[in-house]
Scaffold this active site. Structure first.
Site, PDB file in Angstrom:
ATOM      1  CB  CYS A   5      -3.153  -9.203 -20.515  1.00 25.81           C
ATOM      2  SG  CYS A   5      -3.131 -11.197 -19.978  1.00 25.81           S
ATOM      3  NE  ARG A  22      -2.885 -10.767 -12.717  1.00 22.07           N
ATOM      4  CZ  ARG A  22      -2.149  -9.737 -13.266  1.00 22.07           C
ATOM      5  NH1 ARG A  22      -2.360  -8.371 -13.067  1.00 22.07           N
ATOM      6  NH2 ARG A  22      -1.107  -9.981 -14.056  1.00 22.07           N
ATOM      7  CG  HIS A  32      -2.292  -0.510   0.755  1.00 18.14           C
ATOM      8  ND1 HIS A  32      -2.879  -1.225   1.861  1.00 18.14           N
ATOM      9  CD2 HIS A  32      -2.956  -0.294  -0.057  1.00 18.14           C
ATOM     10  CE1 HIS A  32      -4.036  -1.856   1.082  1.00 18.14           C
ATOM     11  NE2 HIS A  32      -4.139  -0.893  -0.186  1.00 18.14           N
ATOM     12  NE  ARG A  55      -5.885 -14.812 -14.495  1.00 19.15           N
ATOM     13  CZ  ARG A  55      -4.868 -14.474 -14.361  1.00 19.15           C
ATOM     14  NH1 ARG A  55      -3.876 -14.261 -15.233  1.00 19.15           N
ATOM     15  NH2 ARG A  55      -4.161 -14.008 -13.001  1.00 19.15           N
ATOM     16  CD  GLU A  98      -1.319 -17.844 -18.041  1.00 23.57           C
ATOM     17  OE1 GLU A  98      -0.690 -16.839 -17.546  1.00 23.57           O
ATOM     18  OE2 GLU A  98      -2.227 -18.161 -17.491  1.00 23.57           O
ATOM     19  NE  ARG A 133       5.165 -14.088 -12.759  1.00 24.19           N
ATOM     20  CZ  ARG A 133       3.603 -14.149 -13.029  1.00 24.19           C
ATOM     21  NH1 ARG A 133       3.081 -14.872 -13.882  1.00 24.19           N
ATOM     22  NH2 ARG A 133       2.832 -12.980 -12.554  1.00 24.19           N
ATOM     23  CG  ASN A 145       3.564 -11.325 -16.616  1.00 18.35           C
ATOM     24  OD1 ASN A 145       3.944 -10.512 -17.112  1.00 18.35           O
ATOM     25  ND2 ASN A 145       2.661 -11.014 -15.612  1.00 18.35           N
ATOM     26  CG  ASP A 146       2.459 -17.669 -15.404  1.00 18.78           C
ATOM     27  OD1 ASP A 146       3.323 -17.656 -14.570  1.00 18.78           O
ATOM     28  OD2 ASP A 146       1.276 -17.441 -15.254  1.00 18.78           O
TER      29      ASP A 146
END
Ligand code: PEP
Ligand code: MG
Length: 734
Positions: free
Chosen positions: A657, A451, A346, A487, A586, A620, A609-610
């Site tokens: 994405c 997500r 945060h 997703r 992915e 990662r 990313n994956d």
């Protein structure tokens, strides 16, 4: 062997020369330098060094004069000769072989070792007791000079005297800042621990709850409070209305503890439980919880409000709660340095709202940066310059200018279309979900990746269909009728649900996760799809499945959706007008099944990313290797090219994405490969759009294609040089 020093040196003459120096008017740094030089001259020692004590039992090489000698910058108390002398407070003469002598003495003032003085010679030397005593006396004088110097706070002078050093971390909020180190101090709570008046203590507890609630409400309703801050305080209100937690504190009071001691005890216990969960989101909640507990205690024992600050400060902490940051007068906080490296905390979100540059993942920042030291921060490169040189300051100031003009340019482009110079329109969408709700979405074409994990990860038990439906409806409202691609649940690996039993796995990223898990625990997937169908009744449902590895998995997932749709029709429930079903790509194996997959899907969204993680076999989340392979390497780009060509052949829309889409250079390269929809983190949209608007895509594509067969392990330099030469705004400072 040289004669014993002492036989050739007059201590009386040395002390008299010293008295002269001390009697003269000169600045603290100059005096320190002069005394040290004089000592070397008088003792005929070629080099001298001063190590000063730093917080955390560390000695830092602060000043070296004479012939340069290779010495460590830091020495721990008790280690090596310097550290041992500081610890034992005794002078040491060390001769190594025939050609090296070191005389080291502590610099003590007021029973405190301030520093250690070392005199070094490449010859074998021997010192008389008289000389050693004289050096000890000089060390005392030097200690006075040093104390005068540090108390005078003439930090500018310190710059010229002391050793400059660079610390490295990850730039999390871009920008540059200059200021003095301000070490973060946690709220200190004191007061009695035991009570014989539990009723009175419970009353005090209630008062503190109401007081903190009032303060939060005030902040929430204040017109200038940024949305990100409101989001944080809403979480606090949620904690404050947790009856179970308050009951626990009351029970602890009834055992004889004061309100503050009970809060501390229950707080520690809760924190411990929350910390045991591996999930980063819940770890962040633990930090919020700690922050709120401190706030309640502060309300019980009122101390100071905002910390009074003067001048420009760089706040340094191991980790920092967002509300702790807000306790400072932010006018003076020009930059933040954290040991913590998590992007989703945060404090990062709140600091971004206040445009404070932030560098995270800086090892031992608190120990290495002492209070009041001048620092310059380059949060673009992730570098912190302790006691920066004039050249560094000049360079950073010019970068700062460049960043400002870039920000002006980006602000100009904010509401303009994402269209290249040669007229190609690009759809820019957002990745949402993990950081909770965002009040003000930047101009975009919708949410390209929602997500859904967050809702599941923050709930105490599996959210039922009604709760899920309401949550998805809220997302659609937030998106203001723009498309939202939901997703399905992507849990497992590091995203663990506390109420869901999972076996420990050797390789969780490649384990029982995501669609593998929800296909095996089908009720989970069915309930989610049911909720999505209900939330989008009468409109369009866009849904995609994560981690699809085989065509069968996609068929099974889609079949599950069809069954739920049929059931809804049988139950006479209102259904979506249109259903658009796609998959994430992915897992590399899916690339070689596209001929079978593409006729079945409405769209493909590449999760770079994956995909990169599995293509390069590089975890990662492992900071040791996650920068080792570049997604701008020909191999990876050729794989992406293959996917785009196949999708074009089947007329299937293909978007990206993963994080690649969030970075201007990578985003433009994806466009050059033929991608026309990019989904990215909200804060990247303007920079990517600015880059797009300065690009001639057709020409860049030609260049990229000419490079795809290159043998290099990365095209990054070649591509960025080409783009810079063609005046494309990459949002970088060079
Ligand atoms: C991806 O893998 O690229 C992706 C977008 O999914 P996540 O980061 O949620 O795994
Ligand atoms: Mg993924």
């Amino acid at each position: 062997m040289s004669p014993t020093k002492g036989s050739t040196i007059s201590v009386t003459a040395m002390m008299s020369a010293l008295r002269d120096v001390m009697a003269k008017e000169m600045s603290g740094p100059k005096r320190l330098n002069t005394v040290l030089t004089l000592l070397c001259e008088q003792l005929k020692m070629p080099s001298a060094v001063l190590y000063v004590m730093r917080p955390g039992d560390i000695l830092e090489n602060f000043l070296a004069i004479g012939r340069p000698v290779q010495l460590p910058t830091f020495v721990r108390l008790g280690e090596e000769i310097v550290g041992r002398v500081a610890l034992d407070r005794k002078a040491v003469i060390s001769s190594k072989g025939v050609n090296k002598t070191i005389l080291v003495v502590p610099m003590v003032r007021g029973n405190q070792v301030l520093a250690v003085l070392g005199l070094l010679s490449r010859r074998k030397e021997s010192f008389s007791t008289e000389i050693v005593e004289a050096v000890q006396n000089v060390a005392m004088i030097l200690a006075e000079c040093l104390a005068e110097l540090t108390s005078s706070k003439t930090t500018k002078n310190l710059v010229s005297l002391s050793v400059s050093r660079t610390l490295e971390g990850t730039g999390m909020i871009q920008g540059f800042a200059l200021g003095e180190v301000l070490l973060h101090r946690r709220l200190e709570i004191n007061g009695p621990i035991l009570t014989i008046h539990p009723d009175r203590e419970i009353k005090r507890l209630n008062t503190s709850f109401s007081k903190v609630k009032r303060l939060i409400q005030r902040r929430l309703t204040h017109p200038s409070t940024p949305a990100e801050e409101k989001e944080l305080f809403e979480t606090y209100l949620m904690f404050l209305s947790d009856v179970e937690w308050k009951n626990k504190v009351e029970s602890a009071i009834k055992t004889g503890l004061t309100a503050q001691a009970a809060l501390q005890k229950v707080g520690d216990e809760t924190l411990e439980k929350m910390r045991a969960v591996a999930d980063p989101y819940l770890r962040e909640r633990a930090r919020d919880f700690q922050d709120l507990t401190a706030r309640l205690m502060q309300a019980l024992i009122p101390k100071s409000g905002k910390k009074k600050l003067i001048g420009n400060k760089i706040l340094v902490a191991d980790n920092l709660g967002a509300a702790e940051l807000l306790d400072y007068d932010l006018k003076h906080i020009k930059g933040i340095v954290l040991e913590d490296g998590s992007q989703t905390t945060h404090v990062v979100i709140v600091a971004r709202a206040y445009r404070i540059p932030l560098i995270g993942a800086v090892k031992e920042a608190v120990r290495q940066l002492e209070e009041g030291a001048p620092v310059a921060m380059d949060a673009v490169q992730g570098k912190i310059y302790l006691r920066p040189s004039d050249e560094t300051l000049d360079t950073l100031k010019s970068y700062q200018q460049a960043l400002r003009s870039m920000a002006r340019l980006q602000a100009k482009n904010k509401d303009k279309p994402a269209q290249t110079k040669d007229g190609v329109d690009v759809s820019l969408m957002l990745n949402m979900g993990l950081s909770g709700a965002v009040d003000h979405l930047p101009p975009c074409d919708g949410i390209g990746l929602y997500r859904t994990e967050l809702l599941f990860m923050t709930a105490k038990s599996l959210p039922d269909i009604r709760t899920q439906t309401e949550a998805y409806k809220r997302v659609l409202v937030q998106a203001k009728n723009k498309p939202v691609i939901f997703r399905t649940l992507d849990i497992g690996s590091d995203k663990v649900l506390p109420y869901f039993e999972q076996q420990g796995e050797e390789n969780p990223a490649m384990g029982w996760r995501s669609i593998r898990m929800t296909l095996d625990r089908r009720a989970l997937l069915r309930n989610q799809l049911r909720a999505l169908l209900r939330a989008t009744a009468g409109s369009t449902l866009r849904v995609m499945f994560p981690m699809i590895t085989t065509v069968e998995e996609f068929i099974e997932s889609k079949k599950t959706l069809e069954i739920e749709l049929k059931n809804a029709i049988l139950r006479k429930q209102k259904t979506p007008k249109e259903i658009i079903v796609g998959t994430m790509l992915e897992v590399p194996a899916l690339i070689f099944q596209l001929d079978n997959l593409l006729p079945l899907v409405d769209f493909i969204s590449i999760g770079t990313n994956d995909l990169a993680q599995f293509m390069f076999a590089a975890d990662r989340t492992n900071t040791q290797i996650n920068n080792r392979y570049d997604s701008l390497c020909p191999a990876f780009l050729r794989a992406l090219n293959l996917i785009v060509e196949q999708c074009d052949a089947y007329h299937v829309k293909c978007s990206v994405c993963g994080e690649m889409a969030s970075r201007p250079l990578e985003a433009l390269t994806l466009l050059a490969l033929g991608i026309r929809t990019l989904s990215m983190s909200p804060e990247s949209v303007v920079a990517v759009k600015t880059a797009i608007r300065s690009l001639n895509l057709d020409k860049y594509r030609d260049y990229l294609m000419s490079q795809l067969n290159s043998k290099q392990s990365s095209l990054r330099n070649a591509l960025s040089s080409y783009l810079r030469d063609h005046h494309v705004h990459l949002g970088e400072i060079s």
